[in-house]
Motif scaffolding. Structure first.
Motif, short mmCIF file in Angstrom:
data_model
loop_
_atom_site.label_atom_id
_atom_site.label_comp_id
_atom_site.label_asym_id
_atom_site.label_seq_id
_atom_site.Cartn_x
_atom_site.Cartn_y
_atom_site.Cartn_z
N TRP A 34 0.85 -1.19 0.00
CA TRP A 34 0.00 0.00 0.00
C TRP A 34 0.89 1.24 0.00
CZ3 TRP A 34 -5.13 -0.48 -0.52
CH2 TRP A 34 -5.73 -1.67 -0.16
N GLY A 35 0.50 2.25 -0.73
CA GLY A 35 1.19 3.53 -0.71
C GLY A 35 0.40 4.55 0.08
N HIS A 36 1.05 5.16 1.08
CA HIS A 36 0.39 6.18 1.91
C HIS A 36 1.00 7.54 1.58
CE1 HIS A 36 -1.52 3.16 4.42
NE2 HIS A 36 -0.36 2.53 4.49
N PRO A 37 0.23 8.45 0.98
CA PRO A 37 0.80 9.77 0.70
C PRO A 37 0.98 10.57 1.98
CG PRO A 37 -1.50 9.67 0.04
CD PRO A 37 -1.12 8.30 0.50
N THR A 38 2.16 11.13 2.16
CA THR A 38 2.46 11.96 3.33
C THR A 38 3.19 13.20 2.86
OG1 THR A 38 4.56 10.83 3.70
CG2 THR A 38 2.65 9.98 4.89
N THR A 39 3.40 14.13 3.77
CA THR A 39 4.16 15.34 3.48
C THR A 39 5.34 15.38 4.43
OG1 THR A 39 2.17 16.48 2.79
CG2 THR A 39 4.06 17.84 3.31
N ASN A 40 6.53 15.55 3.88
CA ASN A 40 7.73 15.66 4.68
C ASN A 40 7.74 17.04 5.34
OD1 ASN A 40 10.25 15.60 5.81
ND2 ASN A 40 11.34 15.13 3.90
N PRO A 41 7.77 17.12 6.68
CA PRO A 41 7.71 18.43 7.33
C PRO A 41 8.94 19.29 7.05
CG PRO A 41 7.81 16.67 8.96
CD PRO A 41 7.76 16.04 7.62
N ALA A 42 10.09 18.67 6.76
CA ALA A 42 11.30 19.45 6.51
C ALA A 42 11.26 20.13 5.15
CB ALA A 42 12.53 18.55 6.62
N SER A 43 10.85 19.40 4.11
CA SER A 43 10.86 19.97 2.76
C SER A 43 9.48 20.38 2.29
CB SER A 43 11.44 18.96 1.78
OG SER A 43 10.62 17.83 1.69
N ARG A 44 8.44 19.96 3.01
CA ARG A 44 7.04 20.24 2.65
C ARG A 44 6.69 19.75 1.25
NH1 ARG A 44 5.86 26.13 5.37
NH2 ARG A 44 6.58 25.51 7.42
N ASN A 54 1.22 -8.39 4.74
CA ASN A 54 1.19 -9.82 4.44
C ASN A 54 -0.23 -10.35 4.58
OD1 ASN A 54 0.86 -9.85 7.17
ND2 ASN A 54 2.81 -10.84 7.64
N GLU A 55 -0.40 -11.67 4.47
CA GLU A 55 -1.75 -12.25 4.49
C GLU A 55 -2.42 -12.07 5.84
OE1 GLU A 55 -1.51 -16.25 3.14
OE2 GLU A 55 -1.04 -15.66 1.09
N ASN A 56 -1.68 -12.19 6.94
CA ASN A 56 -2.29 -11.99 8.25
C ASN A 56 -2.71 -10.53 8.46
OD1 ASN A 56 -2.05 -14.65 9.06
ND2 ASN A 56 -0.02 -14.36 9.90
N GLY A 57 -1.90 -9.61 8.00
CA GLY A 57 -2.27 -8.19 8.08
C GLY A 57 -3.49 -7.88 7.23
N CYS A 58 -3.61 -8.56 6.08
CA CYS A 58 -4.77 -8.37 5.22
C CYS A 58 -6.03 -8.86 5.94
CB CYS A 58 -4.56 -9.12 3.91
SG CYS A 58 -5.76 -8.74 2.64
N ARG A 59 -5.91 -9.96 6.69
CA ARG A 59 -7.06 -10.45 7.47
C ARG A 59 -7.44 -9.45 8.56
NH1 ARG A 59 -4.30 -15.71 7.05
NH2 ARG A 59 -5.49 -16.94 5.57
#
Length: 91
Positions: A34-44, A54-59
């Protein structure tokens, strides 16, 4: 039976979508990234953090989806509670 408003119908459909997606994740778990878009506070500047699931996390995500969807669907169809200030305490 009361008629549901458009907002309540929309919340009910969204809850059902969460439930169906959660069931799919529970029945057929897969390893995904999964890709989570974030903003770097240093460079903005926008960045993307990658999370390997993994499969357990998907469950786990599937179970959470079912719980959130069920809660949203229940809240959509329950009648609103009357607050104490709206009822007459004294005649």
């Amino acid at each position: 039976m009361k008629r549901l408003s458009l907002t309540e119908i929309s919340a009910l459909l969204l809850g059902l979508c969460f439930i169906l997606a959660g069931i799919v994740f529970l029945v057929r778990p897969t390893s995904v990234i999964w890709g989570h878009p974030t903003t770097n506070p240093a460079s903005r500047m926008p960045e993307t953090n990658l999370e390997v699931v993994n499969e357990n996390g998907c469950r786990i995500y599937g179970g959470l989806g079912v719980l959130v969807g069920a809660g949203l669907a229940i809240l959509a169809v329950l009648p609103p509670r009357k607050s104490a200030s709206s009822t007459k305490l004294f005649p």
